[in-house]
Design an enzyme around this catalytic site. Structure first.
Site, mmCIF file in Angstrom:
data_model
loop_
_atom_site.group_PDB
_atom_site.id
_atom_site.type_symbol
_atom_site.label_atom_id
_atom_site.label_comp_id
_atom_site.label_asym_id
_atom_site.label_seq_id
_atom_site.Cartn_x
_atom_site.Cartn_y
_atom_site.Cartn_z
ATOM 1 N N GLY A 1 0.696 -1.092 -0.050
ATOM 2 C CA GLY A 1 0.020 0.001 -0.011
ATOM 3 C C GLY A 1 1.022 1.296 -0.021
ATOM 4 O O GLY A 1 0.272 2.178 0.364
ATOM 5 N N LYS B 1 7.789 9.031 -7.811
ATOM 6 C CA LYS B 1 8.079 7.656 -7.900
ATOM 7 C C LYS B 1 9.353 7.439 -9.073
ATOM 8 O O LYS B 1 8.996 7.411 -10.269
ATOM 9 C CB LYS B 1 6.826 6.910 -8.362
ATOM 10 C CG LYS B 1 6.975 5.495 -9.022
ATOM 11 C CD LYS B 1 6.812 4.681 -7.781
ATOM 12 C CE LYS B 1 6.854 3.026 -7.972
ATOM 13 N NZ LYS B 1 6.514 2.386 -6.914
ATOM 14 N N SER C 1 8.395 -0.224 -12.096
ATOM 15 C CA SER C 1 8.483 -1.353 -12.816
ATOM 16 C C SER C 1 7.329 -1.931 -13.159
ATOM 17 O O SER C 1 6.220 -1.651 -12.189
ATOM 18 C CB SER C 1 9.499 -2.494 -12.432
ATOM 19 O OG SER C 1 9.227 -2.579 -11.238
ATOM 20 N N ALA D 1 10.475 1.267 -4.892
ATOM 21 C CA ALA D 1 10.028 0.103 -5.510
ATOM 22 C C ALA D 1 10.002 -0.990 -4.807
ATOM 23 O O ALA D 1 11.021 -1.469 -4.116
ATOM 24 C CB ALA D 1 10.793 0.030 -6.797
HETATM 25 N N1 LIG Z 1 -6.194 0.564 2.419
HETATM 26 C C1 LIG Z 1 -6.425 0.123 1.420
HETATM 27 N N2 LIG Z 1 -7.756 -0.416 1.163
HETATM 28 C C2 LIG Z 1 -8.239 -1.028 0.305
HETATM 29 N N3 LIG Z 1 -7.412 -1.358 -0.789
HETATM 30 C C3 LIG Z 1 -6.027 -1.274 -0.714
HETATM 31 C C4 LIG Z 1 -5.401 -0.520 0.498
HETATM 32 N N4 LIG Z 1 -4.125 -0.373 0.161
HETATM 33 C C5 LIG Z 1 -3.842 -0.822 -0.870
HETATM 34 N N5 LIG Z 1 -4.730 -1.383 -1.391
HETATM 35 C C6 LIG Z 1 -4.928 -2.093 -2.686
HETATM 36 O O1 LIG Z 1 -3.712 -3.168 -2.606
HETATM 37 C C7 LIG Z 1 -3.019 -2.953 -3.928
HETATM 38 C C8 LIG Z 1 -1.620 -2.744 -3.762
HETATM 39 O O2 LIG Z 1 -1.430 -1.499 -3.174
HETATM 40 P P1 LIG Z 1 -0.376 -0.255 -3.565
HETATM 41 O O3 LIG Z 1 -0.329 -0.230 -4.954
HETATM 42 O O4 LIG Z 1 -0.749 0.787 -2.816
HETATM 43 O O5 LIG Z 1 0.861 -1.159 -2.957
HETATM 44 P P2 LIG Z 1 2.339 -0.648 -3.381
HETATM 45 O O6 LIG Z 1 3.055 -1.050 -2.021
HETATM 46 O O7 LIG Z 1 2.542 0.743 -3.685
HETATM 47 O O8 LIG Z 1 2.790 -1.714 -4.516
HETATM 48 P P3 LIG Z 1 4.171 -1.620 -5.365
HETATM 49 O O9 LIG Z 1 5.162 -2.377 -4.752
HETATM 50 O O10 LIG Z 1 3.719 -2.342 -6.636
HETATM 51 O O11 LIG Z 1 4.260 -0.207 -5.635
HETATM 52 C C9 LIG Z 1 -3.681 -2.029 -4.787
HETATM 53 O O12 LIG Z 1 -4.444 -2.883 -5.718
HETATM 54 C C10 LIG Z 1 -4.469 -1.281 -3.723
HETATM 55 O O13 LIG Z 1 -5.671 -0.740 -4.639
HETATM 56 MG MG LIG Z 2 3.289 1.539 -5.328
#
Ligand SMILES: Nc1ncnc2c1ncn2[C@@H]1O[C@H](COP(=O)(O)OP(=O)(O)OP(=O)(O)O)[C@@H](O)[C@H]1O
Ligand SMILES: [Mg+2]
Length: 249
Positions: free
Chosen positions: A16, A39, A43, A119
């Site tokens: 997230g 960002k 990737s 990332a």
């Molecule tokens: N608090 C939340 N409530 C509902 N869905 C969430 C929440 N946080 C994240 N998600 C969902 O979980 C998935 C991953 O979240 P996010 O893209 O923010 O992760 P990330 O850590 O940025 O991933 P990456 O490593 O790919 O950058 C997404 O589909 C997002 O919509």
């Molecule tokens: Mg992300």
């Protein structure tokens, strides 16, 4: 006015970071603090014809109104959904940290706070040479920023959070705080206890807890920003902590 930066990392990929980065950018902006997300390396970008779309940047722009195009907020937009060092290699590119540092400095000169999203997790390679692997921690040292660690409330989080904080400390990376993402409306006893335990065991403050949002996600996140009870107080608490970290290092 002091201009600050922070690196948003996570206990793993998909925890997230993007949601938290977009939420914080929008919350800060609502509180009158000029924050911008960045960002450096995406990737797993989505191909649309000739163009590659950095989904994380698209998400920031859906949540907060930002005066930038994708190219300003993402320096390396790579198609393969693999570690940045390999995604760059497969695209015939090499990630040059100086290019990232230059864009970071440009954004920092214009804005009060730059939220740099990493990332994947913290121990992630960005460029592999025969004799040396340039890691995310090297980029964090180059940018001279503390980190905020995005973590989750569920099973396994104590282990993931402690290992990440321990890795950060081993590599002399200041940890400004934890943000717990995806807290259910009715947390179980384990989820409540996990939040207490990660704070106690790491001695790092929990700077925020974000709920598990309803679908569709973007309107839910925007509503949460709009109805945040204490946007100014919460944003200032995080800023104060970032300033303190800068003074300590
Ligand atoms: N608090 C939340 N409530 C509902 N869905 C969430 C929440 N946080 C994240 N998600 C969902 O979980 C998935 C991953 O979240 P996010 O893209 O923010 O992760 P990330 O850590 O940025 O991933 P990456 O490593 O790919 O950058 C997404 O589909 C997002 O919509
Ligand atoms: Mg992300």
């Amino acid at each position: 006015m002091e201009h600050l930066g922070v690196f948003i990392t996570g206990t793993g990929t998909g925890v997230g970071k993007t949601l938290v980065t977009a939420y914080l950018a929008a919350l800060f902006r609502r509180a009158g603090i000029d924050a911008v997300p960045y960002k450096p390396i995406q990737s797993g970008s989505i191909r649309r014809g000739e163009e590659l779309v950095a989904e994380d940047v698209a998400f920031y722009r859906d949540v907060a109104r930002l005066p930038y195009d994708q190219g300003d907020l993402c320096t390396y937009c790579l198609e393969a959904a693999v570690s940045p060092h390999l995604a760059a290699q497969q695209a015939g590119q090499t990630i040059e940290p100086q290019r990232i540092a230059e864009q970071y400095r440009r954004l920092k000169a214009k804005h009060q706070l730059v939220l740099v999203e990493g990332a994947g997790g913290l121990a992630v390679p960005l460029a592999a040479k025969p004799s040396f692997v340039y890691m995310t921690m090297h980029l964090i040292h180059l940018l001279q920023v503390p980190i905020i660690l995005v973590t989750q409330p569920g099973l396994g989080t104590i282990n993931h959070t402690l290992l990440t904080v321990s890795y950060a400390r081993t590599h002399h990376i200041p940890v400004a705080g934890l943000i717990v993402n995806g807290m259910p409306a009715k947390p179980t006893c384990m989820e409540t206890d996990n939040v207490k335990m990660i704070e106690k065991l790491t001695q790092v403050p929990v700077l925020g807890i974000l709920p598990k949002f309803e679908q569709p996600l973007i309107p839910s996140v925007k509503q949460a920003v709009l109805h945040a009870a204490e946007p100014r107080t919460d944003a200032e608490k995080i800023l104060r902590r970032l300033k303190e970290m800068g003074e300590q290092s």
